[in-house]
Structures are given as C-alpha cells and as structure tokens.
Design a protein around this motif. Structure first.
Motif, PDB file in Angstrom:
ATOM      1  N   ASP A 423       0.827  -1.204   0.000  1.00  0.00           N
ATOM      2  CA  ASP A 423       0.000   0.000   0.000  1.00  0.00           C
ATOM      3  C   ASP A 423       0.868   1.263   0.000  1.00  0.00           C
ATOM      4  O   ASP A 423       0.588   2.226  -0.711  1.00  0.00           O
ATOM      5  CB  ASP A 423      -0.913   0.011   1.231  1.00  0.00           C
ATOM      6  N   LEU A 424       1.922   1.216   0.809  1.00  0.00           N
ATOM      7  CA  LEU A 424       2.820   2.374   0.864  1.00  0.00           C
ATOM      8  C   LEU A 424       3.521   2.590  -0.477  1.00  0.00           C
ATOM      9  O   LEU A 424       3.621   3.717  -0.971  1.00  0.00           O
ATOM     10  CB  LEU A 424       3.846   2.174   1.974  1.00  0.00           C
ATOM     11  N   VAL A 429       5.391   5.371  -4.798  1.00  0.00           N
ATOM     12  CA  VAL A 429       6.157   5.122  -6.019  1.00  0.00           C
ATOM     13  C   VAL A 429       5.263   5.083  -7.255  1.00  0.00           C
ATOM     14  O   VAL A 429       5.504   5.797  -8.232  1.00  0.00           O
ATOM     15  CB  VAL A 429       6.952   3.812  -5.897  1.00  0.00           C
ATOM     16  N   THR A 430       4.257   4.258  -7.217  1.00  0.00           N
ATOM     17  CA  THR A 430       3.467   4.013  -8.432  1.00  0.00           C
ATOM     18  C   THR A 430       2.790   5.265  -8.945  1.00  0.00           C
ATOM     19  O   THR A 430       2.826   5.548 -10.159  1.00  0.00           O
ATOM     20  CB  THR A 430       2.425   2.921  -8.166  1.00  0.00           C
ATOM     21  N   VAL A 431       2.182   6.026  -8.085  1.00  0.00           N
ATOM     22  CA  VAL A 431       1.446   7.210  -8.548  1.00  0.00           C
ATOM     23  C   VAL A 431       2.387   8.302  -9.068  1.00  0.00           C
ATOM     24  O   VAL A 431       1.932   9.207  -9.780  1.00  0.00           O
ATOM     25  CB  VAL A 431       0.553   7.775  -7.422  1.00  0.00           C
ATOM     26  N   GLU A 434       5.348   8.529 -13.548  1.00  0.00           N
ATOM     27  CA  GLU A 434       5.486   9.318 -14.770  1.00  0.00           C
ATOM     28  C   GLU A 434       6.625  10.338 -14.660  1.00  0.00           C
ATOM     29  O   GLU A 434       7.382  10.537 -15.605  1.00  0.00           O
ATOM     30  CB  GLU A 434       4.186  10.054 -15.082  1.00  0.00           C
ATOM     31  N   ALA A 435       6.737  10.979 -13.505  1.00  0.00           N
ATOM     32  CA  ALA A 435       7.713  12.057 -13.342  1.00  0.00           C
ATOM     33  C   ALA A 435       8.995  11.615 -12.656  1.00  0.00           C
ATOM     34  O   ALA A 435      10.039  12.260 -12.834  1.00  0.00           O
ATOM     35  CB  ALA A 435       7.087  13.203 -12.565  1.00  0.00           C
ATOM     36  N   TYR A 436       8.956  10.544 -11.883  1.00  0.00           N
ATOM     37  CA  TYR A 436      10.107  10.194 -11.053  1.00  0.00           C
ATOM     38  C   TYR A 436      10.571   8.749 -11.301  1.00  0.00           C
ATOM     39  O   TYR A 436       9.755   7.840 -11.475  1.00  0.00           O
ATOM     40  CB  TYR A 436       9.757  10.338  -9.570  1.00  0.00           C
ATOM     41  N   SER A 437      11.880   8.590 -11.276  1.00  0.00           N
ATOM     42  CA  SER A 437      12.480   7.263 -11.196  1.00  0.00           C
ATOM     43  C   SER A 437      12.611   6.913  -9.719  1.00  0.00           C
ATOM     44  O   SER A 437      12.684   7.798  -8.866  1.00  0.00           O
ATOM     45  CB  SER A 437      13.853   7.237 -11.850  1.00  0.00           C
ATOM     46  N   SER A 438      12.629   5.607  -9.417  1.00  0.00           N
ATOM     47  CA  SER A 438      12.669   5.226  -7.996  1.00  0.00           C
ATOM     48  C   SER A 438      13.755   4.185  -7.740  1.00  0.00           C
ATOM     49  O   SER A 438      14.140   3.404  -8.625  1.00  0.00           O
ATOM     50  CB  SER A 438      11.304   4.653  -7.570  1.00  0.00           C
ATOM     51  N   GLU A 439      14.240   4.235  -6.506  1.00  0.00           N
ATOM     52  CA  GLU A 439      15.191   3.246  -6.022  1.00  0.00           C
ATOM     53  C   GLU A 439      14.783   2.899  -4.576  1.00  0.00           C
ATOM     54  O   GLU A 439      14.395   3.792  -3.832  1.00  0.00           O
ATOM     55  CB  GLU A 439      16.615   3.804  -6.045  1.00  0.00           C
TER      56      GLU A 439
END
Length: 444
Positions: A423-424, A429-431, A434-439
C-alpha cells in the motif's frame, strides 16, 4: 638589241643596260635606239647614233627619300612606353606572424620621369596627373598575417586602352614578387593571467561566472564563456577572448600593443558544486541515522498529541527507504529528489464500552514515513538536509471494534500510515512513476 652606250647585246625592250646601266631610248616608231630600222619602202637600214645620259643619281636620291619617310612614319606611329615596374614598392610593418603589407607606389618619380613622354598633350601636367589617377592602379594578393620570408605578389590593374588612346603612351608591367622582411618578434603574453571562473549553485544546475583579479587585458579584450548554466561537477567550460567583433585578436594585440596571446581560449573544469542526491548510496550513514531518529521523534510526538489512552506504541524500527529522482526538471515541476524513510510501527489497542461490559483488543502493525525533498551532497561528501523540514503521510486506515457501539455504530480508530508495504509503495512510487524514477532499499 644592243646598248646605245656600250654596244653590248641586251634583251629586247629593256629600259636600262644590265652592263653599264645606261637608259635606252626609242625612235619615233617605238623601236629601241641602236637597233636597225627597216623602212616600209625597203630603204637601207640606218644606225641611230648616241643616247641619253644615265639617271642613276636620281634613282638613289629617291630611294633615300623613301627610307627617310618610312623611318619617320614608324617613329610617328610608335608610342612612348612607361615601364611601371620601376616604380612598384611595398612597405612591410608589424610583427613576425602578424605583419601587414602596403603598396607604396613611387608616384612622384613616375610623374617626373615620364612628363616628356606626355609632351604631345595640350597640358602635359594635367594629362600626366590624369594618367596616374585613372589608368594606373595596383593591389597585393595578401596584406596581413605575414611572417618574415613570406611572399606577396604585387599585381597591376591598368587601363591600357585609355592610356594609349587618351594619353598616347603604352604601359609596360608585370606581376612582381616581394619577400617579406624586417618584421620584429612580438612579446608572447598570457591574456588569461588574472582571469578565473567561479562556479556556484547545485549540480546539475550549477552556474559559472568570470572573475578578474588584476588582469592587464581586462579593459582591452572581451572575455566570454561558452556555457554558464546547467553545469555539473566534472563538466568543462571554455573562456574565449575577442575584440569588438574582430576575428583576429592576435593581430589586433600585435599591431596595437606589440604582444601576441599565448592562447585565445582557456578551458576550466567545473568543481566545488554541491549536487543533488541521485542514488541511495550517496546518503551517508551519519545522515541516515539522524533522519531515523528524527522520524521516531516525529511519530512519538504525533501519537502523544493524537492517540487516546487505549492505544500504545509497542515498537518503532527502520524498515527501509525509497529515493525518487525527477526524470526531467525542465518538464516536471516539483522536487529534484525525494527521500522516504519508512518506519515499521507495532502497537496495541485495549478498549471497552462505557459500562465495561464489552471489551476489544487489537495489535495493529503498520508503516509510516517521513519524507525529505531536495537533498544535497556537500563538498565533503555528506548530505545536506534540514531534518526538521519533512512531510509525513496523510493516508490513513481504520481499526473497528464491532462489539463496541457508539450511537449505534461500531467504534473506530483512525491511524495514519499503511497496513502493508504494498500500500505504501503504491502511494509513494506508483502514482509518481510518470515524473520520477525510484530506487528502494528495504530491510524487511
């Protein structure tokens, strides 16, 4: 037929004797004198005695007159010639490698030495001057950037037709090669002495500016950067010199100051910029521990203000981190980076109704975070962050006690956080994909 003077036999109808040159005369019947004449009546032939004297002196005089007239005609038709190459001069000046050449035609000598050749003109002074102005010109194939030993070609541009028809003279000329000589050696100078580039801002959006500290050319030359923004550590910028839109800076300095630049460009390496955190590995352990401690303090402060006495915190521990980095700050607004530090919370809930007849207990376990934006790496490699400037989750979940009723409805407790990591992750991350890459770096 016989010669009337010497008596030698000569061909018929010859006017002069080949032997003595005497002219032969004829009688009234058209026969040559000295030949037998036969009458129509058959009379005896008679010899004609004597003849005219020779005319050789007259013929020689005529020949002389013809020669004299021919010479006079040739002389009259032949035009005086001016050899222009005698008056061609080239002057060299400046410094070796940056020298200049200038035509130095000796007009005075050309004018004075050739005035007589223009004497047929009504006004010789005027016509001589006009000849020089309108019929004679010259140019060099190269006039600048010269070195000793170079060759320049002096080329004439003349109006031969006008010189001949109007001024009555022929112009003689040809291209002339002159060897460059006499140019001095210019002093070599570092025009970037006292010139530096200062970098500021945060990589990859750093900026650069030129700084002067005692440069002797600061007020003479223009200094410009090829790039002064959008810089990162390790990039390079180039400073170039110019002079009022002139391409040949070296030539300008040589001509006006007797110096030549050691170089007209200088490259500087970008360094000393703070930079935005781009990976979780760049977050040093000391900073991370401070953030964890601040997250725990923030959560405990929150529960002290918002939770009632039936709920207690049993444990709080670090669960992991997410780092979101903006894919393109020129297209997307918002932070350059976002660090989510996730804490796992264990708690207990003990409640009963107002009469003490019904009781309820639960052990909710959930996840909560603190988020920091625009973390920066300082020059010493540590992360610069204000640990008091953070955001916490606004998402909630509920715990319901079905056997404890309040105004006919089950009792509910609202918790800020997420019951699962999925959920977190969806919310964080998911929402924002489009604008952000994640690690991520999760410990559980």
């Amino acid at each position: 037929m016989f010669c009337q003077k010497c008596g030698k036999e000569i061909p018929e109808n010859v006017r002069f004797c080949p032997s003595c040159g005497a002219e032969q005369t004829t009688d009234q019947q058209g026969n040559a004198a000295g030949n037998p004449v036969v009458s129509k009546a058959g009379a005896n032939p008679k010899k004609v005695k004597g003849g005219k004297k020779t005319r050789l002196p007259v013929i020689a005089a005529a020949a002389v007159i013809v020669v004299v007239l021919t010479i006079a005609l040739i002389t009259a038709l032949r035009k005086p010639t001016i050899d222009l190459n005698k008056y061609a001069q080239v002057a060299f000046s400046g410094y070796d490698g940056y020298g200049t050449a200038e035509i130095s035609l000796d007009y005075d000598a050309l004018y004075e030495e050739n005035r007589k050749k223009l004497s047929n003109a009504e006004d010789s002074d005027f016509y001589a001057d006009e000849l020089l102005v309108f019929c004679i010109d010259a140019s060099l194939d190269k006039t600048s950037g010269l070195s000793n030993g170079d060759t320049v070609v002096f080329g004439w541009r003349c109006d031969d037709e006008s010189a001949l028809e109007t001024f009555g003279v022929k112009l003689k000329y040809s291209d002339i090669e002159f060897t460059v000589e006499g140019l001095e050696e210019a002093e070599v100078k570092d025009v970037f002495e006292g010139v530096d580039v200062v970098f500021s801002g945060i990589s990859p959006d750093g900026s650069a500016s030129i700084q002067f500290s005692g440069s002797e050319f600061q007020n003479i030359l223009g200094y410009s950067l090829d790039k002064d923004s959008g810089l990162s550590n390790g990039d390079t910028v180039t400073v170039s010199v110019s002079r009022n839109y002139e391409d040949d800076v070296a030539g300008y300095l040589a001509e006006n100051y007797g110096v030549v630049p050691e170089a007209t460009e200088k490259t500087f390496s970008v360094s000393g910029l703070e930079s935005y955190v781009q990976t979780l590995s760049e977050v040093d352990e000391t900073t991370l521990e401070k953030i964890k401690a601040q997250a725990e303090d923030a959560f405990m402060s929150y529960t002290a203000r918002e939770w009632d006495e039936v709920a207690t915190v049993d444990g709080i521990e670090y669960a992991g981190s997410y780092l979101l980095t903006n894919k393109d700050t020129s297209r997307y607004s918002g932070a350059v980076n976002q660090l989510y530090v996730i804490m796992k919370i264990t708690s207990s809930l003990e409640a009963s109704d107002s009469r003490g007849e019904e009781t309820f207990s639960a052990d909710p376990s959930f996840y909560w975070y603190v988020m920091y934006e625009d973390l920066i790496i300082g020059n010493d490699g540590s992360v610069i962050v204000d640990i008091n400037d953070y955001i916490t989750t606004k998402d909630t979940f509920e715990i319901e006690a079905p056997n404890i009723l309040v105004w006919g409805s089950p009792k509910r407790w609202i918790y800020y956080g997420y019951q699962t990591l999925d959920d977190l992750q969806y919310s964080v991350v998911t929402v924002n994909r489009e604008a952000y890459s994640s690690e991520e770096s999760m410990e559980q």
